[in-house]
Motif scaffolding. Structure first.
Motif, mmCIF file in Angstrom:
data_model
loop_
_atom_site.group_PDB
_atom_site.id
_atom_site.type_symbol
_atom_site.label_atom_id
_atom_site.label_comp_id
_atom_site.label_asym_id
_atom_site.label_seq_id
_atom_site.Cartn_x
_atom_site.Cartn_y
_atom_site.Cartn_z
ATOM 1 N N GLU A 338 0.806 -1.209 0.000
ATOM 2 C CA GLU A 338 0.000 0.000 0.000
ATOM 3 C C GLU A 338 0.845 1.266 0.000
ATOM 4 N N GLN A 339 2.109 1.142 0.448
ATOM 5 C CA GLN A 339 2.959 2.331 0.430
ATOM 6 C C GLN A 339 3.417 2.652 -0.982
ATOM 7 N N LEU A 454 10.134 -0.512 14.329
ATOM 8 C CA LEU A 454 11.544 -0.613 13.931
ATOM 9 C C LEU A 454 11.726 -0.337 12.453
ATOM 10 N N CYS A 455 10.981 -1.051 11.611
ATOM 11 C CA CYS A 455 11.198 -0.934 10.169
ATOM 12 C C CYS A 455 9.916 -1.269 9.403
ATOM 13 N N ALA A 456 8.784 -1.022 10.034
ATOM 14 C CA ALA A 456 7.492 -1.196 9.378
ATOM 15 C C ALA A 456 7.235 -2.628 8.904
ATOM 16 N N GLU A 457 7.900 -3.624 9.514
ATOM 17 C CA GLU A 457 7.517 -5.013 9.307
ATOM 18 C C GLU A 457 6.384 -5.302 10.295
ATOM 19 N N SER A 587 21.905 -4.408 11.250
ATOM 20 C CA SER A 587 22.126 -4.331 9.803
ATOM 21 C C SER A 587 20.857 -4.723 9.034
ATOM 22 N N ILE A 588 20.081 -5.648 9.595
ATOM 23 C CA ILE A 588 18.836 -6.028 8.907
ATOM 24 C C ILE A 588 17.869 -4.848 8.912
ATOM 25 N N ILE A 589 17.740 -4.195 10.079
ATOM 26 C CA ILE A 589 16.825 -3.050 10.159
ATOM 27 C C ILE A 589 17.236 -1.962 9.166
ATOM 28 N N THR A 590 18.538 -1.683 9.117
ATOM 29 C CA THR A 590 19.012 -0.647 8.205
ATOM 30 C C THR A 590 18.655 -0.971 6.757
ATOM 31 N N SER A 591 18.865 -2.213 6.371
ATOM 32 C CA SER A 591 18.604 -2.532 4.962
ATOM 33 C C SER A 591 17.097 -2.524 4.659
ATOM 34 N N ILE A 592 16.271 -2.947 5.605
ATOM 35 C CA ILE A 592 14.824 -2.905 5.354
ATOM 36 C C ILE A 592 14.352 -1.452 5.243
ATOM 37 N N GLY A 597 12.427 3.050 1.938
ATOM 38 C CA GLY A 597 12.472 4.495 1.844
ATOM 39 C C GLY A 597 12.122 5.180 3.149
ATOM 40 N N LEU A 598 12.388 4.511 4.274
ATOM 41 C CA LEU A 598 12.120 5.128 5.576
ATOM 42 C C LEU A 598 13.381 5.875 6.025
#
Lengths: 599, 84
Positions: A338-339, A454-457, A587-592, A597-598
């Motif tokens: 939806e984003q 954290l990363c919109a998961e 590192s996972i959070i950063t890449s997600i 585009g957050l």
């Protein structure tokens, strides 16, 4: 495509094997027995499907390799030996009678499907022919005579008729291999009998969506008779459907027939949303009946790709094609981001999605796909109880709540909502809550859980307890937006106090290899953050069971293949969500976040 | 026999499970599954022999054929089924 026997296929292969009693194994005379030849034979014998052998492309031995009759003979012997060593080993594992093939007992034929000729040794003896005669036909450019004198269908159909079992003969010994119920129960005996007068039992192997008759559920009739008008159901569900049509496949054509009896393969029209793997029965089933496959009530796709049409004007067609393929394969899920507005396709693994992309292109839409993305879940590290009231934006409403990751306490009170990622909303508040306010609060819960902080998961496996609630007396002060944002922000504040971390999907993996490759296989698994759980020896084969993160599985196929010379038969299956090790989380959070585009 | 009579005969034979063979054709990719299937169907009068090897037959099994898995889940070969 490679690696059947991999999870992405295993359901499909098993289902197809369930429908048949015998198989013609085709081997290229030039290439000989290859990795996939082995894996299809393994699948066949696991389901008690009896093999016969057809050595194909013999014309290439003569025309391209220019082999002598003696050299051709040697090559045949080698292929038969390779096949038989595998069959014997597997027969031993499953305690079957030995299904080894032999030219002398008419279970091996030789020929060229392209030039439409074939022979068995028996046929050659009867006609007093030598292999030299065949070579001569090629030297004299008389290939058409070969297909006249040794037409391919004769030996092949003879092998099928004489060496492969009828359903009547096969079902007694196949029942306990293709069905998990008690063999001596009335249901087990019914399956063994293959009688048109017994209860109706059909195992659906495939759904055909592209047909002028509509959606056809195709399957093996193990017992009973299906007629137009028969009342049927997807066992164990109780909803009854009326059979609108029964069809029979003749080559690629479907012929509508009034009825079909036990032992045949039938097409059924009239079931709503049939799935491959379904068990179809009549209203009454024999005692002890269980379905061929357990119905998986929740799909856990763990990998996603974004799919876009190459030509934007094809978007409507892409959407209809996505609908077709997700209907045919219950483990594929399509959704829209939806984003970004991207069409997302989620599945059980990389290969699974690659096949889906091929399907899409074959249905006529050219597509571009993103790199695969592993799905994560966000989860609080600890349990947190908020003792302060949390106010809504206008200050007229307030809530107190607590968050509980992976709570195991039994839930007896008012469960308001459960979501697809395993979160639960409980209400312990003594306040009287109007229906409209309850709906707004549930919406706020979904809002918080669908996109974690954290990363919109999505948040996963978390219990939210509403401990207390104060609502404004004035309806206009407790509107939907007001309550939704209060609930969402209150949950997020609790998440912040609890600190969040990530869950990652874990595959369980099972690898079967000849015992000399044990070390290589355990090495591959442990080098990928995996764990070995069990090692079991059966005959000359070893089965290693363990688990590893989905994110470490992307080129597993290549790794297993190269380290075991293609001898590994393996499958992976989604097992569970595990907490991501601390040193990996950042590192996972950063890449997600970067991908989404957050900031 | 006309086409219809042949079908009636086939349909009658299929009622006895002793007459049925449900078989698959399995192989490594490109070892000739499709060609063999086409060849057999052509000889059973279900496909023109000029199309053999062009993967025309058994549309409904194409996926499996393409994926190198299992194909031709259904071929019925009653004992006295005449090959035209």
């Amino acid at each position: 495509m490679d690696t059947p026997g991999h999870v992405d296929f295993s359901g499909k292969v098993t289902r197809a094997m369930r429908a048949i009693d015998g198989a013609i194994v085709v081997v290229d005379a030039v290439e000989g027995v290859m990795a996939q030849t082995e894996s299809v034979i393994r699948s066949a014998i696991r389901e008690a499907v009896k093999p016969v052998l057809f050595i194909n492309k013999v014309d290439r031995l003569i025309r391209e390799l220019k082999l002598s009759a003696k050299q051709v003979q040697e090559r045949f012997t080698k292929i038969i030996q390779d096949i038989n060593s595998l069959i014997s080993a597997l027969s031993e594992v499953y305690n079957d009678s030995d299904w080894s093939v032999s030219p002398d007992d008419n279970t091996v034929a030789f020929g060229s499907a392209l030039h439409q000729w074939a022979f068995t040794v028996k046929q050659m003896h009867q006609a007093n022919l030598q292999f030299q005669n065949i070579i001569r036909h090629y030297q004299n450019q008389a290939i058409e005579d070969l297909s006249k004198n040794l037409p391919i269908h004769k030996p092949i159909l003879n092998m099928i008729l004489e060496q492969l079992p009828s359903p009547k003969n096969a079902q007694p010994y196949r029942t306990n291999r293709v069905w998990k119920g008690e063999p001596n129960s009335p249901a087990g005996l019914t399956l063994q009998q293959c009688n048109p007068n017994n209860s109706l039992i059909v195992g659906i192997t495939k759904i055909v969506t592209k047909s002028k008759h509509g959606i056809i559920a195709v399957g093996r009739l193990f017992s009973g008779t299906i007629r137009r008008g028969s009342q049927i159901r997807i066992f164990p569900n109780e909803t009854l459907y009326r059979t609108q049509r029964v069809t029979l496949f003749m080559g690629s054509r479907q012929v509508v027939v009034p009825s079909l009896t036990a032992g045949n393969i039938c097409g059924i029209i009239g079931i709503e949303n049939p799935r491959a793997g379904d068990t179809i029965t009549g209203q009454n089933v024999p005692q002890g009946m269980v379905p061929f496959e357990e119905i998986t009530y929740i799909n856990e796709p763990v990998i996603t790709i974004a799919v876009e049409p190459k030509h934007p004007r094809e978007l409507p067609r892409l959407l209809s094609v996505l609908e077709i393929i997700t209907k045919a394969d219950p483990n594929l899920i399509s959704s829209i981001n939806e984003q970004t507005g991207e069409n997302l396709l989620s599945g059980l693994g990389l290969l699974h999605l690659e096949i889906a992309l091929k399907d899409i292109e074959e249905l006529g839409v050219q597509v571009e796909a993103s790199d695969p993305i592993v799905l994560y879940r966000e989860i609080p590290k600890t349990k947190v109880t908020q003792h302060e009231w949390y106010l809504s934006p206008n200050g007229e409403n307030a809530i107190k709540l607590s968050v509980h990751p992976r709570s195991t306490e039994p839930i007896q009170v008012d469960v308001w909502q459960r979501d697809p990622t395993g979160n639960t909303l409980l209400n312990l508040s003594p306040a009287l809550i109007p229906e409209s306010a309850k709906e707004s609060i549930i919406s706020g819960f979904h809002w918080a859980m669908e996109r974690g902080p954290l990363c919109a998961e999505p948040v996963g496996q978390t219990l939210i307890k509403i401990l207390n609630l104060k609502l404004s007396e004035n309806v206009t002060y407790r509107g939907k937006v007001e309550l939704m944002s209060m609930v969402k922000e209150a949950i997020f504040e609790a998440f912040e106090n609890a600190e969040m971390t990530l869950l990652e999907p874990i595959y369980s993996v099972q690898v079967t290899i000849p015992s000399e490759y044990l070390k290589e296989v355990t090495g591959v698994i442990s080098s990928r953050r995996g764990q070995i759980e069990n090692v079991e020896q059966k005959g000359s084969l070893i089965t290693v069971s363990g688990n590893l993160p989905v994110s470490e599985s992307f080129d597993l196929a290549d790794d297993f293949r190269s380290k075991t010379s293609g001898k590994a038969i393996w499958q992976t299956r989604f097992a569970q969500w595990n907490i991501v090790p601390d040193q990996k989380v950042e590192s996972i959070i950063t890449s997600i976040r970067k991908r989404k585009g957050l900031a | 026999m006309t086409k219809n009579q042949r079908f009636e005969e086939l349909f009658r034979l299929m009622k006895d499970p002793e007459n049925i063979r449900n078989i698959g054709i399995i192989a490594h990719i490109d070892h000739g599954k499709t060609t063999l299937t086409d060849s057999l169907l052509a000889n059973a009068g279900m496909l023109s022999s000029t199309l053999v090897g062009q993967a025309r037959a058994l549309d409904f099994l194409e996926e499996e054929q393409r994926r190198g898995n299992v194909s031709a889940v259904t071929r019925r070969c009653p004992n006295n089924y005449k090959i035209s």
